[in-house]
Design an enzyme around this catalytic site. Sequence first.
Site, PDB file in Angstrom:
ATOM      1  N   ASP A 157      53.018  24.671  48.835  1.00  0.00           N
ATOM      2  CA  ASP A 157      52.790  24.530  47.392  1.00  0.00           C
ATOM      3  C   ASP A 157      54.019  24.974  46.586  1.00  0.00           C
ATOM      4  O   ASP A 157      55.045  25.371  47.155  1.00  0.00           O
ATOM      5  CB  ASP A 157      51.531  25.318  47.005  1.00  0.00           C
ATOM      6  CG  ASP A 157      50.700  24.620  45.941  1.00  0.00           C
ATOM      7  OD1 ASP A 157      51.245  23.805  45.183  1.00  0.00           O
ATOM      8  OD2 ASP A 157      49.493  24.909  45.867  1.00  0.00           O
ATOM      9  N   ASP A 227      47.039  18.266  40.611  1.00  0.00           N
ATOM     10  CA  ASP A 227      45.842  18.246  41.450  1.00  0.00           C
ATOM     11  C   ASP A 227      44.871  17.140  41.051  1.00  0.00           C
ATOM     12  O   ASP A 227      44.716  16.802  39.882  1.00  0.00           O
ATOM     13  CB  ASP A 227      45.106  19.590  41.351  1.00  0.00           C
ATOM     14  CG  ASP A 227      45.796  20.675  42.177  1.00  0.00           C
ATOM     15  OD1 ASP A 227      46.870  20.407  42.768  1.00  0.00           O
ATOM     16  OD2 ASP A 227      45.252  21.791  42.232  1.00  0.00           O
TER      17      ASP A 227
END
Length: 408
Positions: A157, A227
Amino acid sequence: MVLSSSLVTIALALCSALGSNAAPPTAKPTTAVGKLPALGWNDWNADGCSISEAKVVAAANAFVSRGLKAAGYQYVNVDDCWALKNRDSSGRITPDPAKFPNGIASVATQVHNLGLKMGIYSDAGTNTCAGYPGSLGHEDVDAATFAGWGIDYLKYDNCNVPSNWTDAASPPGGNWYNSNSAIRYRQMTAALDKQSRPIQFNLCIWGQANVWTWGSQVGHSWRMTGDASATWSFILMAINTNSQHLSSVNFYSHNDMDMMEIGNGALTTQEQRTHFAAWAFLKSPILLGTDLAKLTAAQIAIITNAELLAFSQDPNIGVPAKPFTNAGSPSTSTPEYFAGKSSKGTHVFVINTGGSTSTRTVNFSSVPGLGSGTFTVHDMWTGKDIGKFTNSYKFSLASHDTAAFRLT
Ligand SMILES: *[C@@H]1O[C@H](CO)[C@@H](O)[C@H](O)[C@H]1NC(C)=O
Ligand SMILES: *[C@@H]1O[C@H](CO)[C@@H](O)[C@H](O)[C@H]1NC(C)=O
């Protein structure tokens, strides 16, 4: 002589003051894994931070009991929040014993014993998005830890990036491979390369730093957007964004449109079909993001559709379907007509982005590589031939649905 050797000494001293690796690593990702888009599951959309060994093992068992393993799903991936907030005294990330009482290696063994693969999560910053230890500056120890546990896939991430690692408006020489963002990910590529276990590497970089221009030199797949959400607007945005960067997609090189939301929220059946079909024909990783036990039989039928999965996983053709201009169709803000080849022939995918059922006509002479003439139209959803048609095929398509054809 004296002058030049003292210059060398100064240069060496500067190098060690700046760290052992002044030049950023250029190691390439392994080709032992990652040729095809990953098929699997990730806990995040279903569980957020409340992850546990029980949930991961239940998901792995559901791969088998619900026919997902048989359909080709392999990766059982743990997302953020699996670790303790502090590294141990030797600098290693430690699994949270309340969530993983037997550690991660034990879970990986259980996953492997089912014939599946195990994924984990870390971050190219000081901390993960939820505040657990990040791997920036700890790449070697963390890669070794993950490999030692039997990890097969790393989602990496992009949260909590220190200010001296942010990017200038334009990277050195205009090449985003040399941006600070890319270098943060390159450090992990190099660390993974030092492990004897091949690990598939996903760059969760949210479409930043023009990642599609350098992603395949650093990892196997890279996130193209923020996301996912269980909304039609997200699905359209992801299709639209990815459609602009499909020349980056091939074997070992996949734009990641993020996890599936099938099973979450209030997507219609047609929207779920489009979500799955588009991820398959654009060759994104397909990581189911829901509680697998709660999927309905109809949802299982969508996500195990053999012909769409075969298109995604074609061992001979790595490029995805691409948008084309279908003569006679109005232009739309998100492309509706896509075509591509598989080992079995030419495929056409049509999305109805409009708000009502409408008639669509695929003009064969518009389809790249096809041309006018008579073709057998085969429905990939039902696995059945529809019939032979000359020059065009006209059909009705529900709002937000996707038709999937093979023409031979
Ligand atoms: C940022 O600072 C850290 C700590 O001093 C250093 O290790 C790192 O190389 C720096 N990053 C860049 C891109 O200069
Ligand atoms: C298909 O496209 C061609 C080329 O633009 C055009 O000549 C033809 O009329 C179209 N056919 C149909 C059935 O719309």
